[in-house]
Design a protein around this motif. Structure first.
Motif, PDB file in Angstrom:
ATOM      1  N   VAL A  34       7.303   4.459   4.280  1.00  0.00           N
ATOM      2  CA  VAL A  34       5.991   3.816   4.200  1.00  0.00           C
ATOM      3  C   VAL A  34       5.879   3.143   2.840  1.00  0.00           C
ATOM      4  O   VAL A  34       6.691   3.382   1.943  1.00  0.00           O
ATOM      5  CB  VAL A  34       4.829   4.821   4.417  1.00  0.00           C
ATOM      6  N   LYS A  35       4.874   2.331   2.672  1.00  0.00           N
ATOM      7  CA  LYS A  35       4.683   1.610   1.415  1.00  0.00           C
ATOM      8  C   LYS A  35       4.426   2.588   0.267  1.00  0.00           C
ATOM      9  O   LYS A  35       3.821   3.651   0.468  1.00  0.00           O
ATOM     10  CB  LYS A  35       3.517   0.644   1.537  1.00  0.00           C
ATOM     11  N   GLN A  37       2.283   2.580  -2.107  1.00  0.00           N
ATOM     12  CA  GLN A  37       0.865   2.928  -2.307  1.00  0.00           C
ATOM     13  C   GLN A  37       0.394   3.945  -1.264  1.00  0.00           C
ATOM     14  O   GLN A  37      -0.503   4.744  -1.537  1.00  0.00           O
ATOM     15  CB  GLN A  37      -0.032   1.691  -2.355  1.00  0.00           C
ATOM     16  N   THR A  38       0.995   3.925  -0.097  1.00  0.00           N
ATOM     17  CA  THR A  38       0.656   4.920   0.925  1.00  0.00           C
ATOM     18  C   THR A  38       1.153   6.289   0.493  1.00  0.00           C
ATOM     19  O   THR A  38       0.429   7.284   0.602  1.00  0.00           O
ATOM     20  CB  THR A  38       1.255   4.516   2.289  1.00  0.00           C
ATOM     21  N   TYR A  42      -1.007   9.660  -0.186  1.00  0.00           N
ATOM     22  CA  TYR A  42      -0.660  10.952   0.422  1.00  0.00           C
ATOM     23  C   TYR A  42      -0.501  12.022  -0.660  1.00  0.00           C
ATOM     24  O   TYR A  42      -0.980  13.155  -0.512  1.00  0.00           O
ATOM     25  CB  TYR A  42       0.638  10.868   1.208  1.00  0.00           C
TER      26      TYR A  42
END
Length: 70
Positions: A34-35, A37-38, A42
């Motif tokens: 995932v990116k 920033q994701t 998290y």
């Protein structure tokens, strides 16, 4: 993986493993999938919300009722 097994009703193989251990592994598995920033979001949720409540608990003993109590 262990959380999925527990959700399916299977007992986790490592009874000493904590929820915190599983969360750390889960975060590492997200990196690269995932990116960035994701992953950062998290990590904040895990650090701020999940680990203080459940991090030290044995994964094998975590129940839906315990999660609902929190």
């Amino acid at each position: 993986a262990v959380l999925a097994e527990a959700a399916a009703g299977a007992a986790p193989a490592d009874r000493k493993r904590t929820v915190g251990d599983e969360l750390d592994d889960w975060l590492r598995a997200r990196a690269g999938r995932v990116k960035p920033q994701t992953v950062h979001a998290y990590e904040g949720t895990v650090r701020r919300d999940l680990k203080p409540l459940f991090g030290g608990e044995k994964l094998a003993k975590l129940t839906a009722a315990r999660i609902e109590q929190a």
